[in-house]
Write an enzyme that holds these catalytic residues in place. Structure first.
Site, mmCIF file in Angstrom:
data_model
loop_
_atom_site.group_PDB
_atom_site.id
_atom_site.type_symbol
_atom_site.label_atom_id
_atom_site.label_comp_id
_atom_site.label_asym_id
_atom_site.label_seq_id
_atom_site.Cartn_x
_atom_site.Cartn_y
_atom_site.Cartn_z
ATOM 1 N N ASP A 178 -2.377 -8.531 1.157
ATOM 2 C CA ASP A 178 -2.683 -9.910 1.876
ATOM 3 C C ASP A 178 -3.245 -11.073 0.814
ATOM 4 O O ASP A 178 -3.290 -12.001 1.732
ATOM 5 C CB ASP A 178 -3.808 -9.549 2.877
ATOM 6 C CG ASP A 178 -2.878 -8.275 3.906
ATOM 7 O OD1 ASP A 178 -1.849 -8.277 4.046
ATOM 8 O OD2 ASP A 178 -3.688 -8.056 5.037
ATOM 9 N N ASP A 400 -7.128 1.315 10.292
ATOM 10 C CA ASP A 400 -7.650 -0.114 9.970
ATOM 11 C C ASP A 400 -8.386 -0.963 10.028
ATOM 12 O O ASP A 400 -8.551 -1.799 9.453
ATOM 13 C CB ASP A 400 -6.427 -0.859 10.859
ATOM 14 C CG ASP A 400 -4.369 -0.067 10.460
ATOM 15 O OD1 ASP A 400 -4.876 0.169 9.414
ATOM 16 O OD2 ASP A 400 -3.969 -0.413 11.117
HETATM 17 C C1 BGC Z 1 -9.213 -0.420 3.787
HETATM 18 C C2 BGC Z 1 -9.963 0.166 2.429
HETATM 19 C C3 BGC Z 1 -9.003 1.209 2.790
HETATM 20 C C4 BGC Z 1 -7.291 1.194 2.659
HETATM 21 C C5 BGC Z 1 -6.782 2.075 3.174
HETATM 22 C C6 BGC Z 1 -8.071 -0.815 3.782
HETATM 23 O O1 BGC Z 1 -7.281 -0.966 5.022
HETATM 24 O O2 BGC Z 1 -10.126 -1.639 3.824
HETATM 25 O O3 BGC Z 1 -10.767 1.166 2.597
HETATM 26 O O4 BGC Z 1 -8.864 2.410 1.861
HETATM 27 O O5 BGC Z 1 -7.667 0.235 4.108
HETATM 28 O O6 BGC Z 1 -6.791 2.835 4.196
#
Ligand code: BGC
Length: 470
Positions: A178, A400
């Site tokens: 992103d 998320d």
């Molecule tokens: C989070 C991370 C996480 C990743 C995988 C991201 O949206 O900010 O902390 O490791 O997703 O789940």
């Protein structure tokens, strides 16, 4: 993992990359491993046996134990496929502070599994996730964040990966999901403006690739958002320029970039099986549908990523013709009872598109724990022309972002923010056309296990999980 927008699966190659059996005991020690560096490969997924994150496998196994019958069996199958390991903070690299192990711990486990590859996500830029709140990071540009990113994060990763005992592992890295897309569409948001004007995102990404790709057994794939974000020419064209500028500033040049990944942690389909972008319905092209495609050139990821790759491999500062694409298929399956089986017969554009698209979201700009989603195509090498692989970057079942404010504490140790795009009662904003968020209720903070979502993702998987498939 927010998206924001503008204005908003297949033939398998000869050698799929398969997960190894998890060894019940320590049958083989990492010291026995020949320390020969792999020769450089154009596609590191071919002939690869990827590490299965032991902590993710434990979460999936625990999830399956909470269910019964067919669903429980299907859940267990998920653990047979590799997922990427997110280096989402400095502590994720070192271990501790809530992380059961650090990077070296994962690499050691990979050797113990006799894997020859591991997927990592490099995800800790200062002002991370600048246009959203759910995945904001620990580093801030105004507080020396870029220097700390270099020394405490990237250099720390470098010093671990370069150790000779890991030389036989192909370390495949997804670079900063992103980040660069946010520089194109979200400079109106203060944190993104700062990331843009200071140069911190560009310099951070260049430093990450320059440093980590100086090791012979690493591979770098730069995140390029997704079709429903960067697909319009007003976003696409400046994005091509930005990606070329980033590439030109990498030590060793843009040949250090092995490819690009789209749809990381998002929900966009690889293809729309029953319609095309320019097909005419009731006198209007499919891609014109207001509030859904809004004249986007690309209604699916294959179209978007392929066009982007073509643009990047031409003209000034062109990337090498050997760059390949990755697609995160961890949550873009859209199976289950509501999946259309054919094109609608409707002659009204809106009715036709909404009954024909496999994407059941309310709006393409929605990104938080989407209700109705399912796990997509299994990780595989060479799934389509110019694709190096389908991968599971976002581990299915990890949230998320929280659906309500969770104060810093045991349920939110990293002090994650609350983004209302993860709140099911939120009615949206300009970025999603003021639509409902489509998020599931009762979600924990980003990255934490979300059992109800995992249930849905498994139930709505496409293809469905079949006993014995792996
Ligand atoms: C989070 C991370 C996480 C990743 C995988 C991201 O949206 O900010 O902390 O490791 O997703 O789940």
């Amino acid at each position: 993992m927010p998206i924001r927008r503008r204005t908003f699966l297949k033939s398998m190659g000869a050698s799929a990359f398969a997960a190894p059996l998890l060894l019940p005991a320590r049958l083989w020690s990492s010291q026995d491993r020949p320390q020969q560096p792999d020769r450089r490969l154009e596609n590191p997924f071919v002939g690869a046996t990827f590490y299965r994150n032991v902590d993710y496998v434990a979460a999936v196994t625990a999830a399956a134990q909470r269910q019964e019958g067919r669903l429980s069996q299907q859940m267990r199958l998920v653990a047979n496929y590799p997922t990427f390991v997110w280096m989402d903070s400095i502590a994720a690299v070192t271990g501790g502070n809530g992380y059961p192990r650090g990077l070296a711990g994962h690499l050691d486990q990979a050797l113990e599994q006799r894997a020859n590859a591991i997927g990592l996500v490099i995800y800790n830029l200062p002002n991370r996730d600048c246009a959203a709140l759910a995945s904001n990071g620990e580093l801030h540009i105004a507080r020396n964040g870029l220097n700390r990113y270099r020394t405490d994060y990237i250099d720390a990763i470098f010093n671990i990966i370069r150790q000779p005992r890991y030389a036989g592992l192909r370390v495949v890295m997804v670079i900063e999901p992103d980040s660069l897309p946010n520089l194109i569409t979200n400079r109106n948001v203060g944190s993104c403006r700062e990331a843009s004007e200071s140069g911190a995102y560009v310099e951070g990404v260049q430093y990450a690739i320059s440093t980590l790709r100086s090791i012979n057994n690493t591979y770098a794939y730069v995140d390029v958002g997704h079709a429903g974000w960067m697909g319009w020419p007003a976003n696409f064209n400046p994005f091509v320029d930005l990606l070329k500028r980033v590439g030109a500033g990498i030590r060793g040049g843009n040949s250090k970039v092995d490819g690009f990944i789209s749809n990381t942690a998002n929900y966009n389909p690889f293809t729309e099986p029953y319609m095309t972008a320019n097909q005419m319905i009731g006198g209007q092209p499919v891609r014109s549908l207001q509030g859904w495609y809004d004249w986007n050139d690309h209604i699916d990821e294959q179209s978007y990523a392929t066009a982007l790759r073509t643009a990047l491999t031409r003209g000034n500062n062109a990337y090498s013709a050997s760059v390949g694409l990755l697609l995160d298929t961890s949550r873009n399956g859209w199976g289950g009872p509501n999946r259309p089986a054919r094109a609608s017969a409707a002659n009204d554009l809106r009715t036709f598109v909404r009954a024909t698209t496999i994407d059941r979201r309310i709006h393409k700009g929605n990104w938080g724990n989407q209700d109705g989603a399912g796990i997509g195509a299994r990780p595989v090498a060479n799934p389509a022309a110019n694709y190096h692989a389908f991968v599971w970057v976002k581990p299915p079942g990890e949230s998320d972002g929280s659906s309500r404010l969770i104060p810093t504490g045991p349920e939110n140790p990293l002090g994650r923010g609350f983004d209302r795009m993860c709140d099911p009662i939120y009615r949206g904003n300009a970025l999603n056309g003021n639509n409902a968020s489509g998020a599931l209720p009762d979600a924990p903070v980003a990255g934490r296990w979300f059992q109800a979502q995992f249930v849905q993702l498994v139930q709505n998987a496409f293809p469905a999980f079949e006993p014995g498939e792996n």
